[in-house]
Design a protein around this motif. Structure first.
Motif, short mmCIF file in Angstrom:
data_model
loop_
_atom_site.label_atom_id
_atom_site.label_comp_id
_atom_site.label_asym_id
_atom_site.label_seq_id
_atom_site.Cartn_x
_atom_site.Cartn_y
_atom_site.Cartn_z
N VAL A 37 0.78 -1.10 -0.02
CA VAL A 37 -0.09 0.02 0.10
C VAL A 37 0.86 1.22 0.04
O VAL A 37 1.73 1.39 0.92
CB VAL A 37 -0.86 -0.09 1.24
CG1 VAL A 37 -1.75 1.27 1.33
CG2 VAL A 37 -1.84 -1.16 1.14
N SER A 38 0.62 2.02 -0.90
CA SER A 38 1.48 3.27 -1.31
C SER A 38 0.72 4.56 -1.41
O SER A 38 -0.31 4.55 -2.17
CB SER A 38 2.68 3.33 -2.17
OG SER A 38 2.03 2.82 -3.63
N ARG A 39 1.23 5.64 -0.73
CA ARG A 39 0.37 6.84 -1.11
C ARG A 39 0.89 7.75 -2.23
O ARG A 39 2.30 7.37 -2.38
CB ARG A 39 0.48 7.78 0.03
CG ARG A 39 -0.41 7.01 1.38
CD ARG A 39 -0.24 7.91 2.59
NE ARG A 39 -1.18 7.23 3.63
CZ ARG A 39 -1.24 8.05 4.77
NH1 ARG A 39 -0.63 9.18 5.16
NH2 ARG A 39 -1.81 7.61 5.77
N GLY A 40 0.22 8.46 -2.84
CA GLY A 40 0.61 9.19 -4.05
C GLY A 40 1.60 10.55 -3.37
O GLY A 40 1.28 10.82 -2.27
N PRO A 41 2.20 11.33 -4.25
CA PRO A 41 3.02 12.39 -3.71
C PRO A 41 2.13 13.70 -3.26
O PRO A 41 0.83 13.54 -3.64
CB PRO A 41 3.59 12.88 -5.19
CG PRO A 41 2.58 12.25 -6.25
CD PRO A 41 2.39 11.04 -5.73
N ILE A 42 2.49 14.12 -2.27
CA ILE A 42 1.80 15.36 -2.00
C ILE A 42 2.09 16.69 -2.77
O ILE A 42 3.42 17.00 -2.62
CB ILE A 42 2.00 15.46 -0.36
CG1 ILE A 42 1.36 14.38 0.36
CG2 ILE A 42 1.32 17.11 0.21
CD1 ILE A 42 1.64 14.64 1.89
N VAL A 43 1.06 17.30 -3.19
CA VAL A 43 1.44 18.55 -4.05
C VAL A 43 0.79 19.80 -3.25
O VAL A 43 -0.16 19.69 -2.80
CB VAL A 43 0.80 18.30 -5.39
CG1 VAL A 43 0.87 19.59 -6.31
CG2 VAL A 43 1.05 17.20 -6.19
N GLN A 44 1.56 20.79 -3.55
CA GLN A 44 1.36 22.12 -2.85
C GLN A 44 0.69 22.67 -4.00
O GLN A 44 1.05 23.37 -5.06
CB GLN A 44 2.37 22.90 -2.49
CG GLN A 44 3.01 22.58 -1.15
CD GLN A 44 4.01 23.51 -0.63
OE1 GLN A 44 4.78 24.07 -1.42
NE2 GLN A 44 4.42 23.50 0.47
N PHE A 45 -0.87 22.95 -3.83
CA PHE A 45 -1.70 23.87 -4.76
C PHE A 45 -1.57 25.20 -4.33
O PHE A 45 -1.95 25.63 -3.22
CB PHE A 45 -3.21 23.17 -4.40
CG PHE A 45 -4.09 23.63 -5.47
CD1 PHE A 45 -4.66 22.70 -6.51
CD2 PHE A 45 -4.59 25.00 -5.46
CE1 PHE A 45 -5.44 23.19 -7.45
CE2 PHE A 45 -5.81 25.37 -6.33
CZ PHE A 45 -5.99 24.68 -7.45
N LYS A 46 -0.99 25.81 -5.61
CA LYS A 46 -0.89 27.24 -5.22
C LYS A 46 -1.63 28.33 -5.74
O LYS A 46 -2.39 27.75 -7.00
CB LYS A 46 0.67 27.74 -5.91
CG LYS A 46 1.86 26.93 -5.19
CD LYS A 46 3.30 27.30 -5.72
CE LYS A 46 4.36 26.52 -5.11
NZ LYS A 46 5.52 26.75 -5.75
N LEU A 47 -1.87 29.40 -5.25
CA LEU A 47 -2.79 30.46 -5.98
C LEU A 47 -2.00 30.95 -7.05
O LEU A 47 -1.03 31.69 -7.10
CB LEU A 47 -3.04 31.44 -5.00
CG LEU A 47 -3.75 32.71 -5.59
CD1 LEU A 47 -5.36 32.10 -5.75
CD2 LEU A 47 -4.07 33.64 -4.23
#
Length: 471
Positions: A37-47
């Motif tokens: 079980v692996s999680r995807g990358p965390i992306v910083q959603f920018k304005l």
């Protein structure tokens, strides 16, 4: 250590004799599967850059919270700049892990809004974040594919429809080009449930009603009593309160400071709208039959456009040094609108190409969005000439301030029934409205402003003459 131990158990460890074989097999399956079980990358959603030189916005509402699952084009939040309200939508499928701002906090362009944990194996596109405004026509963002045809709706409207299990293909849109508005969803829901919706807030210049007719009403018919406007009770805290100016208030500071650097020329006149009052009363039911509320403003706006064709200098702009003048081809006529957020001036685009009914449709749309605080950037920019409907609140005269880079503006007073002399010398009741004009006196002289006002007045005092010049 536990993972290595799990791999050893999967490969060589026999089941202890004291434990049942089923329990051992379940434990082995858990240990063997868990490492996969692996999680995807965390992306910083920018304005992203909203445009118009805006560097910061105020977060007005969050549509998600930490732990919520989102898909592409789902609404993330609504922000408000000093120009308009903007809905930010997601570019990724995933789970919200962090919100960087509270409601009413100031968010900076280029800084993260949220962290999104994208789904494992999904392609992460490092591009500009999606900015969605209600008035934008980006087909891939504002359309929803339904059974082979596309229905126009903003993310907030799609969200409302989804929450109420409403198919957009079954809703008739009353917005521009068939766009489905929030009111369309609410009306559709009301028909399904039998609910009665309150009328949409709409301000217009009201015509004074004849007094004797009201007195002659049969006693069996109760008169419609309009409750007085509720005034909130003042709250006395006993302390001074200091807060920063932001949003539309900050925009007003900048705009009015620049506006009052312009030498204003003022001109006032009165218009006899008696014929227009009769014409509008005839057309009102026809327009309402088509789902559009017809006020006096579409006639005022169309008359202004017809007059601007003869006086194009009033539909122009000058540069900062007042060295060059640009005559605008389109008549994008703005309407100064009083809202809970402050003074907003959306504009109706290309009035020279629209009929009175089409102008009324667009005004209905702008009024609805303005009441909900959902006016988009395209609705608020590009104006070339402005009318201020001050008469919807009260007052007969005003001193309107030019909205740069425009060069002229008009303020409309309330309609009053006043005595006037007819051509035969008889005193008759007339529906009189005062109008106040302001013009940039650097390029517009008083005679030009006066002639424009005379032509505009003639169109309204003899509305049938407008038919000759309509295209």
């Amino acid at each position: 250590r536990q993972r290595r131990r799990g791999r050893r158990l999967c490969s060589i460890s026999p089941a202890p004799p004291a434990v049942s074989q089923e329990v051992v097999m379940m434990s082995l399956m858990t240990l063997c599967v868990s490492p996969a079980v692996s999680r995807g990358p965390i992306v910083q959603f920018k304005l992203s850059d909203i445009g118009e030189g805006i560097m910061e916005v105020t977060v007005k509402e969050w549509y998600v919270k930490e732990g919520d699952k989102v898909s592409q084009f789902d609404s993330i939040c609504e922000v408000q700049s000093d120009k308009a309200s903007v809905t930010i939508t997601s570019r990724y499928d995933g789970v919200i892990r962090k919100l960087y701002y509270d409601v009413d906090a100031t968010a900076l362009v280029g800084k993260p809004l949220v962290d999104i944990e994208t789904e494992s194996g999904s392609e992460v596109i490092q591009e500009e974040d999606v900015v969605e405004t209600p008035a934008m026509a980006r087909e891939e963002h504002t359309h929803q594919e339904i059974k082979g045809h596309k229905t126009q709706a903003t993310p907030s409207v799609r969200r409302l429809a989804m929450e109420n299990n409403i198919k957009l293909s079954e809703v008739v849109g009353t917005g521009k080009d068939g766009r489905i508005l929030k009111e369309d969803i609410l009306n559709f829901l009301a028909k399904q449930t039998g609910a009665i919706l309150p009328p949409t807030p709409f301000q217009e210049i009201q015509t004074p009603g004849p007094g004797p007719a009201a007195a002659a009403r049969p006693a069996s018919t109760p008169a419609a009593v309009t409750p007085p406007p509720s005034t909130p009770r003042p709250a006395f805290t006993g302390k001074d309160v200091t807060e920063p100016l932001k949003g539309f208030h900050r925009a007003m500071v900048k705009t009015m400071t620049a506006a009052l650097m312009i030498p204003h020329f003022g001109y006032c006149d009165e218009v006899d709208l008696s014929r227009l009052v009769g014409l509008r009363s005839e057309l009102r039911s026809v327009a309402e039959g088509r789902g559009v509320r017809l006020s006096y403003m579409p006639f005022f706006i169309k008359a202004a456009s017809l007059s601007l064709l003869h006086f194009p200098i009033l539909n122009a702009s000058v540069d900062e040094g007042c060295q060059n003048i640009t005559y605008k081809a389109s008549h994008n006529i703005g309407l100064a609108m009083d809202t809970s957020q402050g003074l907003l001036v959306p504009n109706v685009k290309n009035v020279q190409l629209l009929s009175v009914f089409e102008i009324a449709q667009e005004l209905n749309r702008l009024q609805t969005l303005g009441s909900a605080g959902q006016l988009g950037t395209s609705d608020m920019t590009g104006g070339t000439f402005t009318l201020s409907n001050i008469g919807s609140i009260g007052g007969t005269y005003a001193k309107p301030v030019i909205l740069p880079p425009e060069v002229a503006i008009g303020a409309l007073g309330k309609i009053q029934v006043l005595p006037r002399f007819s051509t035969g010398g008889q005193v008759v009741p007339a529906h009189i409205m005062k109008v106040s004009w302001s013009a940039d006196h650097r390029i517009i002289d008083g005679a030009t402003m006066c002639r424009f006002s005379n032509l505009w007045r003639e169109y309204l005092e003899n509305p049938a003459s407008m038919v000759l010049d309509l295209k």
